[in-house]
Structure formats: structure tokens, C-alpha cells
Design an enzyme around this catalytic site. Structure first.
Site, short mmCIF file in Angstrom:
data_model
loop_
_atom_site.label_atom_id
_atom_site.label_comp_id
_atom_site.label_asym_id
_atom_site.label_seq_id
_atom_site.Cartn_x
_atom_site.Cartn_y
_atom_site.Cartn_z
N HIS A 142 0.83 -1.21 0.00
CA HIS A 142 0.00 0.00 0.00
C HIS A 142 0.86 1.26 0.00
CE1 HIS A 142 -4.30 -0.56 0.10
NE2 HIS A 142 -4.18 -1.59 0.92
N HIS A 173 -6.66 -4.20 10.14
CA HIS A 173 -7.00 -5.50 9.57
C HIS A 173 -6.38 -6.59 10.45
CE1 HIS A 173 -6.73 -2.73 6.01
NE2 HIS A 173 -7.91 -3.26 5.78
N ASP A 224 -11.03 -5.98 1.25
CA ASP A 224 -10.64 -4.76 0.54
C ASP A 224 -11.51 -4.51 -0.68
OD1 ASP A 224 -8.68 -3.72 2.13
OD2 ASP A 224 -6.99 -4.40 0.91
#
Length: 428
Positions: free
Chosen positions: A258, A323, A356
Site C-alpha cells: 500500500h 485489519h 478490501d
């Protein structure tokens, strides 16, 4: 990789610290941008778009032509994937609709609660190194289901002043009409104050980098609500020898790619498993297109060994991951006793990337330990709970004296009088 074995509890706070810039280092520029946009509006938005994004635009509003062109550029395969994800996300969020709660607390006294939509909401979609069109699904779908009257969407343009076609296609599929090519601090400030072009909103949603996170918190100084302080992405996996090391490594890397400020952590009661995962990470990372980003994130990440499940769980609740993947033989123990996590993924065949994109749950989640007190975005995030009550003549007779006594005890005579007058009128 940073391997830590049996860390002392007094060192947990330092061990679990996120690799984020302090707000003090960011607040100066955020304050400047907000002040300029509050007084200069669109011209200040244009100035900061030139300064931060390196682009000058004739108009920030996405045109109908741009939406149409984008639809032609998205492949049929991707369109089908987006539609499948949209269907699942709609199904999960529609299931969150609740009925009115109504109760007669005593004879003649009826109270009820109803939910009403937040009329004006602003959605922020990050740009940067990845076009997060999936975030549009996660925010625009519940906004529409909730019945928000005005949905304003902002996302930063590229150096050519364009938005990714998949971003535009997804926005149109979700019914978004007010889409502005504005990013970062200036987008949050524009939705906070409103400009001639960009409407003011009541609540701002969406993830972003640390600048966006601070900007959202700054917006609360001006009476704007936000979903949560959502910053750089993070993942914690708890796994033992019953897990698949290749799967776990792929999950850790999925978050590491990310951004360089992302953080991933593996907690395990097996030293052997930790070594297997480390080897898998080294093998898999070399083939990633975003290898350099992932490598920098991995440098801030941890492989932590503890001796038992109880210690592991205590450490996890202290970290409060955004998460959280549970891939252990004793999964019920972890699921039932985890108090602090944004979204939980259970078992060998539940990758975090499912949440996601397309399983149905929302991926806009609290980071940086805020899972201790914040929920992830859900349908209720776009609603307000309003209470109502109606008291009959019988009800005020039954309840009136209680109110009078309590008001008098607090020294609030007018409060008491509001009841006394009504009771007296019923004796005539």
C-alpha cells in the site's frame, strides 16, 4: 525482517508503535491550507492543486464526457468484477438497516428512536500510487442506501489532470454526480468550508495519507464530523503451524505494498512458522511490481514470537489492528476474546484482500490504534439516531411528580414549572 522473541510487556508500547509522522510536523501546512481556502475559496484550491499535484485545471468538476470516455476504457472483465463487488457490498450494507425502536416506558409515555440520513456527505478517495476505485464502492454505496441527499466526491488528478477510468466508472455506477478533481488537504478544506464550485458537507469520509488524516481532524474544529482518523494501512496476522506460510506471507505483502508507511505484523506461538513466513516473504517480494514500496514497509514491520495464546491475544488487543487475520487452530479463543480490531478475517482461505474489494464488508477502517474506540465505516456511519417522545394527559399525571422533584433538587425552577402548570391544568 524484524524478529522479536518474547518481548517484555513493558516494551510493548515501543514495539507496537506505528511508523507515522507526528501531527506536529503536519499541522502547520494543514492550518495554512485551511485558512487560505476559508477566505479565498476556489482560487486557493487551484493554487494548492498546482503546488501539491503539479497540475492546473480549467475546471475541477468531472464532466459527463469524462464519465462516458472512462466507461469505454474499462474492460468488460473489470466491469463485471466491479458489479459483483457492488452487489455484495450492497447486500451486506442493506442488511444493516434497522427498524424503528418504540416503547411505552410507562402508561401514557411513549418514546421511540428513528434513524435519519446525514443530508450532505463528502467522500475522499486517495490517488497517489494506486487508484483506489474500491473505496468509492465502500463509501458511496452505504451513502445511497442511507438516503443522503447530497454526495460530494473528491480525488486527486494525475499530472495530466485526469482520473483513472476505473475510478470514474465506479463513481457513475454508484450514482455519484458531484465528483471533483481535488486531492489532499485542499479537498478536505474545500468540503469543510464550501467554495463556489465545491459544496460544503456535514461529514467527511475516506482514508488517506497522514496529511489527509490530520486535515480531517482539523475539519472537526469547524463543526464538520468525520468517520474516523483513518491513516496508513496496517495488518496484524496471528498464525500457528496450522496456517499456510505462503498464504500468510502474501497477506502481509498485500498490505505492505500500500505504501512505505504501512505496517504489517505477524504474531505467532511458533518460531518455526515465523522462519517459514520470513522465507516466503523474501521469495514473493522479488516478483511484486511495487517491490520497492513493499520492501520499505516491511522494514517497519515485525515478526513477533510469544509463548502462548493468552499473551498473543493480550498483545493483539493492545495493538488494535485495522485489519486482523486469525489463522490458528484455536481460532474460537481469538475470535471470542479479541476486543480491538477494525475487521477480522478468519481461516486459511480468507485473505484480507477479500474485504478490501468484494466480500461485502467495508474496508474503511480505524488505524493507528483507533480500533480501541472507533468502528469501521458502516451504514450507521451515514445516519443519525433521533429520539422522539409523546406524553398523554395520563402520562404527565403518572410522570409529572418525578420530574418536579428532580428539577427542584437541581435548582431548576423553570423546569419544574413546565410540569406543574400542566398538572394544574388537568385539575380544572
Amino acid at each position: 525482517m524484524n524478529k522479536i522473541y518474547n518481548p517484555d510487556k513493558k516494551d510493548w508500547s515501543a514495539l507496537l508503535k506505528r511508523p507515522t509522522t507526528t501531527f506536529d510536523a503536519i499541522e502547520g501546512i494543514v492550518s495554512e491550507v485551511f485558512n487560505e481556502i476559508s477566505t479565498k475559496g476556489d482560487s486557493a484550491v487551484a493554487y494548492y492543486t498546482r503546488k501539491f499535484d503539479g497540475i492546473e485545471l480549467e475546471s475541477t468538476l468531472v464532466s459527463s464526457l469524462e464519465f462516458e470516455e472512462a466507461e469505454n476504457l474499462v474492460t468488460e472483465e473489470l466491469k463485471k468484477a466491479i458489479q459483483q463487488a457492488k452487489k455484495n457490498i450492497e447486500a451486506f450494507h442493506k442488511a444493516q438497516i434497522t427498524e424503528k425502536v418504540k416503547v411505552e416506558t410507562m402508561p401514557g409515555v411513549t418514546c421511540w428512536q428513528e434513524k435519519r440520513p446525514i443530508q450532505k456527505v463528502g467522500l475522499y478517495i486517495p490517488g497517489g500510487t494506486a487508484p483506489l476505485f474500491s473505496t468509492i464502492l465502500m463509501l458511496a454505496i452505504p451513502a445511497k442506501i442511507a438516503g443522503c441527499n447530497e454526495v460530494v466526491l473528491c480525488s486527486p488528478p494525475d499530472k495530466q489532470g485526469k482520473l483513472n477510468p476505473a475510478v470514474l466508472y465506479t463513481a457513475r455506477q454508484c450514482g455519484v454526480e458531484k465528483f471533483f478533481k481535488v486531492g489532499g488537504i485542499q479537498a478536505i478544506a474545500a468540503m469543510t468550508f464550501g467554495t463556489k464550485s465545491i459544496p460544503q458537507v456535514y461529514k467527511i469520509f475516506g482514508p488517506g495519507n497522514q496529511y489527509v488524516t490530520v486535515a480531517k481532524q482539523w475539519a472537526t474544529r469547524y463543526g464538520i464530523a468525520i468517520d474516523m482518523p483513518a491513516g496508513p494501512s496496517e495488518l496484524l496476522v496471528v498464525a500457528d503451524d496450522s496456517a499456510n506460510a505462503a498464504f500468510v506471507a502474501s497477506d502481509l505483502l498485500s498490505q505492505a505494498e500500500h505504501g512505505i508507511d504501512s505496517q504489517v505484523i505477524l504474531v505467532s506461538i511458533s518460531k518455526t512458522f515465523i522462519l517459514k513466513v520470513e522465507e516466503e516473504i523474501l521469495n514473493q517480494i522479488v516478483n511484486l511490481p511495487r517491490k520497492e514500496i513493499a520492501q520499505k514497509a516491511i522494514a517497519n514491520s515485525k515478526l513477533i514470537y510469544v509463548e502462548d495464546d493468552t499473551t498473543a491475544l493480550e498483545l493483539i488487543n493492545e495493538y488494535a489492528p485495522e485489519h486482523y487475520i486469525v489463522c490458528v487452530e484455536n481460532e474460537d479463543f481469538y475470535i471470542q476474546n479479541t476486543m480491538n480490531a477494525g475487521s477480522v478475517f478468519i481461516g486459511n482461505y480468507t485473505p484480507e484482500s477479500a474485504g478490501d474489494y468484494a466480500s461485502g464488508t467495508n474496508h474503511t477502517l480505524p488505524t493507528n490504534g483507533y480500533a480501541k474506540q472507533y468502528s469501521g465505516v458502516n451504514l450507521d456511519s451515514f445516519l443519525k439516531s433521533m429520539t422522539f417522545q409523546k406524553i398523554t394527559s395520563e402520562g404527565i399525571k403518572n410522570l409529572g411528580n418525578t420530574i418536579e422533584l428532580m428539577a427542584e433538587a437541581e435548582g431548576l425552577q423553570a423546569h419544574k414549572n413546565a410540569v406543574t402548570l400542566r398538572l394544574a391544568s388537568l385539575k380544572k
